[in-house]
Design an enzyme around this catalytic site. Structure first.
Site, PDB file in Angstrom:
ATOM      1  N   THR A   1     -12.595   6.216   1.893  1.00 54.15           N
ATOM      2  CA  THR A   1     -11.905   6.997   2.916  1.00 54.15           C
ATOM      3  C   THR A   1     -12.634   8.318   3.152  1.00 54.15           C
ATOM      4  OG1 THR A   1     -10.489   8.097   1.304  1.00 54.15           O
ATOM      5  CG2 THR A   1      -9.709   5.996   2.203  1.00 54.15           C
ATOM      6  N   ARG A   2     -12.231   9.001   4.226  1.00 53.62           N
ATOM      7  CA  ARG A   2     -12.791  10.317   4.502  1.00 53.62           C
ATOM      8  C   ARG A   2     -12.486  11.293   3.365  1.00 53.62           C
ATOM      9  NH1 ARG A   2     -10.500  11.209  10.479  1.00 53.62           N
ATOM     10  NH2 ARG A   2      -8.867   9.888   9.583  1.00 53.62           N
TER      11      ARG A   2
ATOM     12  N   ASP B   1      -8.863  11.556  -7.840  1.00 52.30           N
ATOM     13  CA  ASP B   1     -10.040  12.383  -8.096  1.00 52.30           C
ATOM     14  C   ASP B   1      -9.655  13.621  -8.901  1.00 52.30           C
ATOM     15  OD1 ASP B   1      -8.570  13.338  -5.887  1.00 52.30           O
ATOM     16  OD2 ASP B   1     -10.271  14.518  -5.179  1.00 52.30           O
TER      17      ASP B   1
ATOM     18  N   ASP C   1       9.808   6.584   2.360  1.00 57.68           N
ATOM     19  CA  ASP C   1       9.496   6.699   0.938  1.00 57.68           C
ATOM     20  C   ASP C   1       9.258   5.319   0.323  1.00 57.68           C
ATOM     21  OD1 ASP C   1       9.428   7.229  -1.799  1.00 57.68           O
ATOM     22  OD2 ASP C   1      11.040   8.702  -1.711  1.00 57.68           O
TER      23      ASP C   1
ATOM     24  N   GLU D   1     -12.099  10.548   0.213  1.00 54.90           N
ATOM     25  CA  GLU D   1     -12.958  10.230  -0.932  1.00 54.90           C
ATOM     26  C   GLU D   1     -14.388  10.696  -0.702  1.00 54.90           C
ATOM     27  OE1 GLU D   1     -14.265   6.438  -3.765  1.00 54.90           O
ATOM     28  OE2 GLU D   1     -13.017   6.111  -2.002  1.00 54.90           O
TER      29      GLU D   1
ATOM     30  N   GLU E   1       0.859  -1.185   0.000  1.00 59.63           N
ATOM     31  CA  GLU E   1       0.000   0.000   0.000  1.00 59.63           C
ATOM     32  C   GLU E   1       0.898   1.239   0.000  1.00 59.63           C
ATOM     33  OE1 GLU E   1      -4.123   1.521   0.570  1.00 59.63           O
ATOM     34  OE2 GLU E   1      -3.336  -0.488   0.186  1.00 59.63           O
TER      35      GLU E   1
ATOM     36  N   LYS F   1       0.112  21.845  -9.782  1.00 60.00           N
ATOM     37  CA  LYS F   1       0.809  22.899 -10.517  1.00 60.00           C
ATOM     38  C   LYS F   1       1.769  22.291 -11.542  1.00 60.00           C
ATOM     39  CE  LYS F   1       0.537  26.279  -6.760  1.00 60.00           C
ATOM     40  NZ  LYS F   1       1.299  27.153  -5.831  1.00 60.00           N
TER      41      LYS F   1
ATOM     42  N   ASP G   1      -0.667  12.127  -4.139  1.00 61.79           N
ATOM     43  CA  ASP G   1      -0.619  13.584  -4.269  1.00 61.79           C
ATOM     44  C   ASP G   1      -0.625  13.960  -5.751  1.00 61.79           C
ATOM     45  OD1 ASP G   1       0.032  16.330  -4.196  1.00 61.79           O
ATOM     46  OD2 ASP G   1       1.124  16.062  -2.331  1.00 61.79           O
TER      47      ASP G   1
END
Length: 227
Positions: free
Chosen positions: A206-207, A171, A112, A209, A60, A139, A135
């Site tokens: 998830t919260r 999203d 990482d 989402e 994950e 930009k 993430d």
């Protein structure tokens, strides 16, 4: 280029924000990371040594606060889960969930995920990789920091066993298109669906989402497997 040299030159794919560690989470890191934690640096992992059994292993990438990861691991006892997360509050929260729920098939790597993949995950050893809402770095000047780019996808794919699944969700529409093109351009990956995948039943909402859906943002899901 050696692994160390590559790590020094690779652009970081996450934002190094500092989350406040409350006492309970700070204590959880000190007490539970030695028990359930995995170092992202070092030699190849032995899953049998780590979990005490031989079972399919799921990585994950970016487990956040860990609620969804813990829920998936609890519902999928026949597979083992290794969650990689860079932010200490999320790592601490997931460690507490492991302890509270008695999850024997879940471990946490604080650091990482790309370092973990490069150094510790042997080639062709993973049953699946999950990358849910990475993430987006919206930009343009930050696009080089995105997780889904050819070199990173090649690394992830190389760690999947034949038939192993790479499951990604976002999203952000422009990032979704980039993700799909990048995955489709890898000659060893095959899209399991004709375009976007339907919501996969094993993936908890998830919260983050739920908030995205409430705000009217579409969810884009991709499921590819290694040839």
């Amino acid at each position: 280029m050696t692994t160390l040299e590559h790590r020094r030159t690779r652009v970081q794919t996450y934002y190094g924000r500092r989350g406040r560690l409350r006492t309970r989470r700070r204590e959880a890191l000190a007490r539970l990371l030695p028990v359930y934690g995995v170092d992202v640096h070092g030699g190849p992992l032995d899953p049998v040594e780590l979990f005490g059994r031989r079972a399919p292993l799921v990585l994950e990438i970016g487990s956040g606060m860990g609620d969804a990861t813990a829920e998936m691991a609890a519902a999928d006892p026949d597979r083992d889960y290794l969650a990689a997360e860079v932010h200490a509050p999320g790592v601490a929260n997931l460690l507490l969930l492991i302890e509270e729920r008695g999850l024997t098939n879940l471990r946490v790597a604080h650091g990482d995920a790309l370092d973990l993949l490069e150094q510790r995950i042997p080639p062709a050893s993973l049953a699946a990789i999950h990358a849910y809402f990475p993430d987006p770095w919206p930009k343009t000047r930050h696009h080089k920091r995105r997780l889904f780019q050819p070199a990173h996808v090649a690394l992830m794919r190389s760690r999947l066993a034949p038939g192993g699944v790479l499951h990604a969700v976002t999203d952000w529409p422009d990032y979704a298109e980039v993700m799909r093109r990048t995955l489709e351009d890898d000659p060893e990956l095959v899209n399991r669906y004709d375009g976007w995948a339907p919501r996969q039943p094993h993936r908890p909402q998830t919260r983050y989402e739920r908030k995205a859906v409430e705000q009217g943002r579409p969810i884009f899901e991709l499921v590819f497997h290694r040839r």
